[in-house]
Design an enzyme around this catalytic site. Sequence first.
Site, mmCIF file in Angstrom:
data_model
loop_
_atom_site.group_PDB
_atom_site.id
_atom_site.type_symbol
_atom_site.label_atom_id
_atom_site.label_comp_id
_atom_site.label_asym_id
_atom_site.label_seq_id
_atom_site.Cartn_x
_atom_site.Cartn_y
_atom_site.Cartn_z
ATOM 1 N N ARG A 6 0.916 -1.234 0.156
ATOM 2 C CA ARG A 6 -0.493 -0.098 -0.121
ATOM 3 C C ARG A 6 0.436 1.125 -0.233
ATOM 4 O O ARG A 6 0.664 2.450 -0.244
ATOM 5 C CB ARG A 6 -1.267 -0.178 1.517
ATOM 6 N N GLY A 7 2.334 1.031 0.505
ATOM 7 C CA GLY A 7 3.178 2.320 0.274
ATOM 8 C C GLY A 7 3.351 2.557 -0.095
ATOM 9 O O GLY A 7 3.669 4.341 -0.396
ATOM 10 N N ASP A 21 15.020 -0.797 0.720
ATOM 11 C CA ASP A 21 15.666 -1.299 1.763
ATOM 12 C C ASP A 21 16.583 -1.702 1.905
ATOM 13 O O ASP A 21 17.528 -2.271 1.280
ATOM 14 C CB ASP A 21 14.807 -1.573 3.465
ATOM 15 N N ASP A 69 7.567 1.923 -2.722
ATOM 16 C CA ASP A 69 7.516 3.718 -1.477
ATOM 17 C C ASP A 69 9.068 4.227 -0.955
ATOM 18 O O ASP A 69 9.977 5.204 -1.667
ATOM 19 C CB ASP A 69 6.481 3.790 -0.732
ATOM 20 N N ASP A 76 3.816 3.672 6.474
ATOM 21 C CA ASP A 76 2.974 3.980 7.905
ATOM 22 C C ASP A 76 3.893 3.470 8.840
ATOM 23 O O ASP A 76 5.384 3.026 8.510
ATOM 24 C CB ASP A 76 2.062 2.682 7.605
HETATM 25 P P1 IMP Z 1 13.160 -4.050 1.342
HETATM 26 O O1 IMP Z 1 12.434 -5.163 1.087
HETATM 27 O O2 IMP Z 1 13.910 -4.683 3.357
HETATM 28 O O3 IMP Z 1 13.794 -3.347 0.734
HETATM 29 O O4 IMP Z 1 12.142 -3.493 2.243
HETATM 30 C C1 IMP Z 1 10.610 -2.858 2.031
HETATM 31 C C2 IMP Z 1 9.535 -2.651 1.754
HETATM 32 O O5 IMP Z 1 10.196 -2.679 3.438
HETATM 33 C C3 IMP Z 1 9.082 -1.110 2.104
HETATM 34 O O6 IMP Z 1 7.987 -1.712 0.380
HETATM 35 C C4 IMP Z 1 8.219 -0.321 3.064
HETATM 36 O O7 IMP Z 1 7.226 -1.238 2.898
HETATM 37 C C5 IMP Z 1 9.153 -1.533 4.322
HETATM 38 N N1 IMP Z 1 9.802 -0.508 5.107
HETATM 39 C C6 IMP Z 1 11.245 -0.075 4.625
HETATM 40 N N2 IMP Z 1 11.808 0.703 5.776
HETATM 41 C C7 IMP Z 1 10.340 1.069 5.601
HETATM 42 C C8 IMP Z 1 10.618 1.915 7.064
HETATM 43 O O8 IMP Z 1 11.199 3.614 7.160
HETATM 44 N N3 IMP Z 1 9.342 2.933 6.924
HETATM 45 C C9 IMP Z 1 8.049 2.344 6.851
HETATM 46 N N4 IMP Z 1 8.076 0.629 5.998
HETATM 47 C C10 IMP Z 1 9.787 0.575 5.791
HETATM 48 MG MG MG Z 2 6.260 -2.036 0.685
#
Ligand code: IMP
Ligand code: MG
Length: 185
Positions: free
Chosen positions: A45-46, A106, A103, A162
Amino acid sequence: MQDYREFMEEVLVDEKTIEKRVAELGAQISRAYEGQELLIVCLLRGGITFAADLTRALTIPHTLDCMSLSSYGVGHYASSGNVRVNLDLMTNIEGLNVLLVEDIVDSGRTLAHVLQMLGTREPKSLKVCVLLDKKYRREVPVEVDFVGFDVPDKYVFGYGIDIDEHFRHLRFIASANMTKYKKSL
Ligand code: IMP
Ligand code: MG
Protein backbone atom coordinates in the site's frame (compact mmCIF):
# COMPACT_ATOMS: atom_id res chain seq x y z
CA MET A 1 -3.29 6.20 18.02
CA GLN A 2 -0.97 8.85 19.39
CA ASP A 3 -0.03 12.17 17.83
CA TYR A 4 2.98 11.70 15.55
CA ARG A 5 4.65 14.75 17.10
CA GLU A 6 5.28 12.67 20.21
CA PHE A 7 7.79 10.42 18.45
CA MET A 8 8.79 12.32 15.30
CA GLU A 9 12.50 13.07 15.12
CA GLU A 10 12.58 15.42 12.14
CA VAL A 11 10.97 16.16 8.82
CA LEU A 12 13.31 14.63 6.22
CA VAL A 13 11.48 15.80 3.09
CA ASP A 14 8.84 18.52 3.18
CA GLU A 15 5.74 18.82 0.98
CA LYS A 16 7.18 21.35 -1.48
CA THR A 17 10.36 19.33 -1.98
CA ILE A 18 8.34 16.16 -2.65
CA GLU A 19 6.15 18.01 -5.15
CA LYS A 20 9.15 19.36 -7.04
CA ARG A 21 10.94 16.00 -7.14
CA VAL A 22 7.82 14.10 -8.27
CA ALA A 23 7.39 16.59 -11.14
CA GLU A 24 11.04 16.03 -12.12
CA LEU A 25 10.65 12.25 -12.01
CA GLY A 26 7.48 12.50 -14.10
CA ALA A 27 9.35 14.46 -16.75
CA GLN A 28 12.36 12.11 -16.65
CA ILE A 29 10.18 8.99 -16.99
CA SER A 30 8.14 10.60 -19.78
CA ARG A 31 11.37 11.24 -21.71
CA ALA A 32 12.66 7.72 -21.10
CA TYR A 33 9.51 6.10 -22.53
CA GLU A 34 8.70 8.67 -25.20
CA GLY A 35 6.68 7.16 -28.07
CA GLN A 36 6.05 3.95 -26.09
CA GLU A 37 3.20 2.66 -23.98
CA LEU A 38 3.87 2.21 -20.31
CA LEU A 39 2.25 0.19 -17.53
CA ILE A 40 2.75 1.65 -14.07
CA VAL A 41 2.64 -1.03 -11.37
CA CYS A 42 1.96 0.45 -7.96
CA LEU A 43 3.11 -1.69 -5.05
CA LEU A 44 0.42 -1.50 -2.40
CA ARG A 45 0.00 0.00 0.00
CA GLY A 46 3.02 2.26 0.54
CA GLY A 47 3.30 3.20 -3.13
CA ILE A 48 -0.26 4.59 -3.45
CA THR A 49 0.36 8.25 -2.66
CA PHE A 50 3.56 8.43 -4.69
CA ALA A 51 2.02 6.58 -7.68
CA ALA A 52 -1.06 8.83 -7.64
CA ASP A 53 1.10 11.96 -7.88
CA LEU A 54 3.68 10.45 -10.23
CA THR A 55 1.15 9.24 -12.82
CA ARG A 56 -0.33 12.74 -12.94
CA ALA A 57 3.13 14.12 -13.66
CA LEU A 58 3.52 11.85 -16.71
CA THR A 59 2.96 13.34 -20.15
CA ILE A 60 2.98 10.01 -22.02
CA PRO A 61 0.13 7.49 -22.44
CA HIS A 62 0.14 4.95 -19.64
CA THR A 63 -2.06 2.54 -17.70
CA LEU A 64 -2.03 1.61 -14.03
CA ASP A 65 -2.20 -1.67 -12.17
CA CYS A 66 -1.51 -2.61 -8.56
CA MET A 67 0.07 -5.44 -6.72
CA SER A 68 0.28 -6.19 -3.01
CA LEU A 69 3.17 -7.98 -1.37
CA SER A 70 4.02 -8.52 2.25
CA SER A 71 7.07 -9.84 3.94
CA TYR A 72 6.63 -12.16 6.85
CA GLY A 73 8.80 -13.79 9.49
CA VAL A 74 11.18 -12.02 11.88
CA GLY A 75 11.24 -8.26 12.31
CA HIS A 76 8.01 -6.34 12.60
CA TYR A 77 9.50 -2.99 11.61
CA ALA A 78 11.86 -4.31 8.94
CA SER A 79 11.48 -6.52 5.94
CA SER A 80 12.36 -10.15 6.63
CA GLY A 81 12.98 -11.25 3.10
CA ASN A 82 10.21 -13.82 2.88
CA VAL A 83 7.84 -12.19 0.46
CA ARG A 84 4.25 -13.26 -0.14
CA VAL A 85 1.97 -12.07 -2.94
CA ASN A 86 -1.37 -10.93 -1.50
CA LEU A 87 -2.77 -9.50 -4.70
CA ASP A 88 -1.43 -10.13 -8.17
CA LEU A 89 -1.72 -7.96 -11.27
CA MET A 90 -4.86 -7.99 -13.42
CA THR A 91 -2.81 -7.17 -16.50
CA ASN A 92 -0.95 -9.66 -18.66
CA ILE A 93 2.43 -7.92 -18.87
CA GLU A 94 3.93 -9.98 -21.69
CA GLY A 95 5.46 -7.58 -24.21
CA LEU A 96 4.72 -4.46 -22.11
CA ASN A 97 6.99 -1.78 -20.69
CA VAL A 98 6.52 -2.13 -16.95
CA LEU A 99 7.59 0.40 -14.34
CA LEU A 100 7.30 -0.68 -10.70
CA VAL A 101 6.50 2.15 -8.31
CA GLU A 102 7.48 1.49 -4.71
CA ASP A 103 7.76 3.61 -1.58
CA ILE A 104 11.10 2.45 -0.15
CA VAL A 105 13.91 0.12 -1.03
CA ASP A 106 15.68 -1.04 2.11
CA SER A 107 17.32 -4.51 2.10
CA GLY A 108 16.20 -4.90 -1.52
CA ARG A 109 14.51 -8.22 -0.84
CA THR A 110 10.97 -7.13 -1.72
CA LEU A 111 11.99 -5.64 -5.05
CA ALA A 112 14.34 -8.50 -5.90
CA HIS A 113 11.48 -10.91 -5.36
CA VAL A 114 8.94 -9.00 -7.44
CA LEU A 115 11.46 -8.34 -10.23
CA GLN A 116 12.27 -12.02 -10.43
CA MET A 117 8.60 -12.95 -10.45
CA LEU A 118 7.51 -10.40 -13.06
CA GLY A 119 10.60 -11.07 -15.18
CA THR A 120 9.39 -14.60 -15.88
CA ARG A 121 6.25 -13.13 -17.51
CA GLU A 122 8.36 -11.70 -20.32
CA PRO A 123 7.60 -7.99 -20.26
CA LYS A 124 9.27 -5.90 -22.97
CA SER A 125 11.07 -4.00 -20.23
CA LEU A 126 10.96 -3.98 -16.45
CA LYS A 127 12.20 -1.00 -14.46
CA VAL A 128 11.89 0.41 -10.97
CA CYS A 129 11.03 3.80 -9.56
CA VAL A 130 11.31 4.26 -5.79
CA LEU A 131 10.51 7.32 -3.77
CA LEU A 132 13.09 6.61 -1.06
CA ASP A 133 16.33 4.69 -1.13
CA LYS A 134 18.01 3.47 2.06
CA LYS A 135 21.19 2.67 0.13
CA TYR A 136 23.35 1.59 3.03
CA ARG A 137 20.90 -1.09 4.09
CA ARG A 138 21.07 -3.13 0.90
CA GLU A 139 21.50 -6.88 1.42
CA VAL A 140 20.42 -7.99 -2.03
CA PRO A 141 21.56 -6.10 -5.14
CA VAL A 142 18.71 -4.48 -7.05
CA GLU A 143 18.96 -2.02 -9.87
CA VAL A 144 16.79 1.02 -9.22
CA ASP A 145 16.25 3.14 -12.32
CA PHE A 146 14.54 6.23 -10.87
CA VAL A 147 15.00 7.44 -7.28
CA GLY A 148 13.23 10.27 -5.47
CA PHE A 149 15.49 10.75 -2.46
CA ASP A 150 18.22 8.97 -0.56
CA VAL A 151 17.33 8.68 3.12
CA PRO A 152 19.39 7.71 6.17
CA ASP A 153 19.03 4.42 7.98
CA LYS A 154 16.06 5.53 10.09
CA TYR A 155 12.45 4.44 10.31
CA VAL A 156 10.46 6.86 8.17
CA PHE A 157 6.76 7.61 7.76
CA GLY A 158 4.36 9.86 5.86
CA TYR A 159 3.44 10.37 2.18
CA GLY A 160 2.06 6.83 1.87
CA ILE A 161 4.50 5.21 4.29
CA ASP A 162 3.10 3.87 7.52
CA ILE A 163 3.91 2.96 11.07
CA ASP A 164 1.53 0.18 12.04
CA GLU A 165 -0.76 1.29 9.17
CA HIS A 166 -1.06 4.87 10.45
CA PHE A 167 0.28 8.23 9.25
CA ARG A 168 0.20 7.46 5.52
CA HIS A 169 -1.85 10.64 4.92
CA LEU A 170 0.85 13.07 6.03
CA ARG A 171 2.11 15.31 3.21
CA PHE A 172 5.75 15.12 4.30
CA ILE A 173 8.25 12.37 5.11
CA ALA A 174 9.65 12.25 8.63
CA SER A 175 11.89 10.00 10.71
CA ALA A 176 10.59 8.34 13.85
CA ASN A 177 12.23 7.68 17.18
CA MET A 178 11.02 4.10 17.48
CA THR A 179 12.00 3.81 21.14
CA LYS A 180 9.69 6.72 21.94
CA TYR A 181 7.03 5.29 19.63
CA LYS A 182 7.07 1.85 21.27
CA LYS A 183 7.13 3.30 24.78
CA SER A 184 3.99 5.27 24.12
CA LEU A 185 2.04 2.29 22.75
P1 IMP B 1 13.08 -4.31 1.68
O1 IMP B 1 12.41 -5.56 1.19
O2 IMP B 1 13.95 -4.57 2.87
O3 IMP B 1 13.78 -3.54 0.61
O4 IMP B 1 11.94 -3.41 2.30
C1 IMP B 1 11.07 -2.70 1.56
C2 IMP B 1 9.76 -2.53 2.28
O5 IMP B 1 9.92 -2.42 3.70
C3 IMP B 1 9.11 -1.25 1.83
O6 IMP B 1 8.23 -1.49 0.78
C4 IMP B 1 8.38 -0.79 3.07
O7 IMP B 1 7.08 -1.33 3.06
C5 IMP B 1 9.13 -1.39 4.23
N1 IMP B 1 9.99 -0.37 4.86
C6 IMP B 1 11.33 -0.29 4.82
N2 IMP B 1 11.79 0.75 5.51
C7 IMP B 1 10.69 1.36 6.03
C8 IMP B 1 10.50 2.53 6.85
O8 IMP B 1 11.45 3.25 7.25
N3 IMP B 1 9.21 2.87 7.14
C9 IMP B 1 8.16 2.12 6.71
N4 IMP B 1 8.29 1.03 5.95
C10 IMP B 1 9.54 0.65 5.61
MG1 MG C 1 6.14 -1.50 0.74
